[in-house]
Design an enzyme around this catalytic site. Structure first.
Site, PDB file in Angstrom:
ATOM      1  N   CYS A   1       0.838  -1.206   0.000  1.00 40.02           N
ATOM      2  CA  CYS A   1       0.000   0.000   0.000  1.00 40.02           C
ATOM      3  C   CYS A   1       0.874   1.258   0.000  1.00 40.02           C
ATOM      4  CB  CYS A   1      -0.928  -0.017   1.216  1.00 40.02           C
ATOM      5  SG  CYS A   1      -1.795   1.538   1.463  1.00 40.02           S
TER       6      CYS A   1
ATOM      7  N   CYS B   1       0.590   3.401   3.194  1.00 40.23           N
ATOM      8  CA  CYS B   1       1.318   2.793   4.318  1.00 40.23           C
ATOM      9  C   CYS B   1       2.805   3.127   4.200  1.00 40.23           C
ATOM     10  CB  CYS B   1       1.131   1.276   4.336  1.00 40.23           C
ATOM     11  SG  CYS B   1      -0.451   0.730   5.021  1.00 40.23           S
TER      12      CYS B   1
ATOM     13  N   ASP C   1      -0.857  16.333  -1.977  1.00 37.61           N
ATOM     14  CA  ASP C   1      -1.252  15.416  -3.047  1.00 37.61           C
ATOM     15  C   ASP C   1      -0.287  15.581  -4.226  1.00 37.61           C
ATOM     16  OD1 ASP C   1      -4.217  13.903  -3.819  1.00 37.61           O
ATOM     17  OD2 ASP C   1      -2.778  14.309  -5.425  1.00 37.61           O
TER      18      ASP C   1
ATOM     19  N   HIS D   1      -3.440   1.152   8.585  1.00 38.57           N
ATOM     20  CA  HIS D   1      -4.212   0.930   7.357  1.00 38.57           C
ATOM     21  C   HIS D   1      -5.682   0.640   7.651  1.00 38.57           C
ATOM     22  CE1 HIS D   1      -4.602  -0.235   3.078  1.00 38.57           C
ATOM     23  NE2 HIS D   1      -5.598  -0.974   3.561  1.00 38.57           N
TER      24      HIS D   1
ATOM     25  N   ASN E   1     -13.326  10.006  -0.757  1.00 36.87           N
ATOM     26  CA  ASN E   1     -13.919   9.117  -1.753  1.00 36.87           C
ATOM     27  C   ASN E   1     -13.921   7.701  -1.193  1.00 36.87           C
ATOM     28  OD1 ASN E   1     -14.308  11.082  -3.863  1.00 36.87           O
ATOM     29  ND2 ASN E   1     -12.077  11.130  -4.065  1.00 36.87           N
TER      30      ASN E   1
ATOM     31  N   GLY F   1     -14.952   6.683  -7.107  1.00 46.03           N
ATOM     32  CA  GLY F   1     -13.661   6.701  -7.789  1.00 46.03           C
ATOM     33  C   GLY F   1     -12.473   6.639  -6.846  1.00 46.03           C
TER      34      GLY F   1
ATOM     35  N   HIS G   1      -6.573   3.123   1.021  1.00 44.79           N
ATOM     36  CA  HIS G   1      -6.136   3.395   2.396  1.00 44.79           C
ATOM     37  C   HIS G   1      -6.827   4.703   2.741  1.00 44.79           C
ATOM     38  CE1 HIS G   1      -2.577   3.685   5.450  1.00 44.79           C
ATOM     39  NE2 HIS G   1      -3.408   4.692   5.702  1.00 44.79           N
TER      40      HIS G   1
ATOM     41  N   HIS H   1      -8.300   8.124   3.490  1.00 44.09           N
ATOM     42  CA  HIS H   1      -7.683   9.452   3.497  1.00 44.09           C
ATOM     43  C   HIS H   1      -8.755  10.503   3.295  1.00 44.09           C
ATOM     44  CE1 HIS H   1      -7.656   7.872  -0.611  1.00 44.09           C
ATOM     45  NE2 HIS H   1      -7.817   9.120  -1.028  1.00 44.09           N
TER      46      HIS H   1
ATOM     47  N   HIS I   1      -9.236  14.293   1.759  1.00 46.35           N
ATOM     48  CA  HIS I   1      -8.666  15.388   0.963  1.00 46.35           C
ATOM     49  C   HIS I   1      -9.034  16.720   1.616  1.00 46.35           C
ATOM     50  CE1 HIS I   1      -8.120  13.023  -2.930  1.00 46.35           C
ATOM     51  NE2 HIS I   1      -8.941  12.219  -2.268  1.00 46.35           N
TER      52      HIS I   1
HETATM   53  P1  5GP Z   1      -8.663   9.008  -4.175  1.00 43.45           P
HETATM   54  O1  5GP Z   1      -8.843   8.989  -5.663  1.00 43.45           O
HETATM   55  O2  5GP Z   1      -8.393   7.607  -3.635  1.00 43.45           O
HETATM   56  O3  5GP Z   1      -9.713   9.736  -3.426  1.00 43.45           O
HETATM   57  O4  5GP Z   1      -7.360   9.887  -3.910  1.00 43.45           O
HETATM   58  C1  5GP Z   1      -6.054   9.408  -4.013  1.00 43.45           C
HETATM   59  C2  5GP Z   1      -5.180  10.616  -4.131  1.00 43.45           C
HETATM   60  O5  5GP Z   1      -3.852  10.211  -3.838  1.00 43.45           O
HETATM   61  C3  5GP Z   1      -5.143  11.217  -5.539  1.00 43.45           C
HETATM   62  O6  5GP Z   1      -5.565  12.577  -5.476  1.00 43.45           O
HETATM   63  C4  5GP Z   1      -3.696  11.061  -5.982  1.00 43.45           C
HETATM   64  O7  5GP Z   1      -3.229  12.175  -6.705  1.00 43.45           O
HETATM   65  C5  5GP Z   1      -2.964  10.894  -4.663  1.00 43.45           C
HETATM   66  N1  5GP Z   1      -1.768  10.069  -4.729  1.00 43.45           N
HETATM   67  C6  5GP Z   1      -1.670   8.830  -5.312  1.00 43.45           C
HETATM   68  N2  5GP Z   1      -0.419   8.348  -5.163  1.00 43.45           N
HETATM   69  C7  5GP Z   1       0.278   9.293  -4.457  1.00 43.45           C
HETATM   70  C8  5GP Z   1       1.636   9.357  -4.020  1.00 43.45           C
HETATM   71  O8  5GP Z   1       2.448   8.451  -4.211  1.00 43.45           O
HETATM   72  N3  5GP Z   1       2.004  10.477  -3.338  1.00 43.45           N
HETATM   73  C9  5GP Z   1       1.126  11.505  -3.093  1.00 43.45           C
HETATM   74  N4  5GP Z   1       1.608  12.567  -2.426  1.00 43.45           N
HETATM   75  N5  5GP Z   1      -0.164  11.467  -3.512  1.00 43.45           N
HETATM   76  C10 5GP Z   1      -0.577  10.382  -4.181  1.00 43.45           C
HETATM   77 ZN    ZN Z   2      -2.207   1.316   3.700  1.00 44.69          ZN
END
Ligand code: 5GP
Ligand code: ZN
Length: 116
Positions: free
Chosen positions: A4, A7, A30, A46, A85, A91, A96, A98, A100
């Site tokens: 992950c 993680c 991000d 996690h 999300n 989407g 894991h 989070h 925003h």
């Molecule tokens: P989700 O689509 O799951 O709500 O958001 C995942 C977010 O994680 C996305 O906005 C994406 O740009 C961000 N993200 C994905 N991989 C990484 C990474 O390796 N580092 C950082 N800083 N952000 C990431």
């Molecule tokens: Zn994780």
């Protein structure tokens, strides 16, 4: 979880632009920011999403991190949006939990910003 990405970021295995850290939570920028301020608040442990039996103390720590980070960027004065999300229809791309934090400009009240 060993494969992950969040993680790995949370335990320091992958370096990132960290903006906040305590015992339970990290917050980092991000990699693909959708707004001038786009920070992710992530529990160190996690959990797949917000309904994955996240302990109250972790949720409280995330709320505290949101408070600290938004003040750090002056968003407490201007306003900001928090979204999480959850699952396919939203989407969710990183499984894991989070939250925003989006801000730094006027956000569209109609669109679910934080998603393309
Ligand atoms: P989700 O689509 O799951 O709500 O958001 C995942 C977010 O994680 C996305 O906005 C994406 O740009 C961000 N993200 C994905 N991989 C990484 C990474 O390796 N580092 C950082 N800083 N952000 C990431
Ligand atoms: Zn994780």
């Amino acid at each position: 979880m060993s494969d992950c990405i969040f993680c790995k970021i949370a335990n320091g295995e992958i370096p990132t632009d960290m903006v906040y850290e305590d015992d339970l939570v990290v917050a980092f920028k991000d990699v693909n920011p959708l707004t001038p301020v786009h920070v992710l608040v992530v529990p160190k442990k996690h959990y797949a999403n917000i309904v994955d039996n996240v302990p109250a103390e972790v949720l409280a720590a995330m709320a505290h991190a949101i408070d600290v980070v938004t003040k750090q960027y002056g968003l407490d004065k201007t306003g900001f949006r928090c979204i999480t999300n959850t699952g396919d229809d939203a989407g969710q791309s990183v499984h894991h939990f989070h939250i925003h934090i989006l801000g730094g400009r006027k956000l569209d009240p109609e669109a679910g910003e934080g998603k393309k």
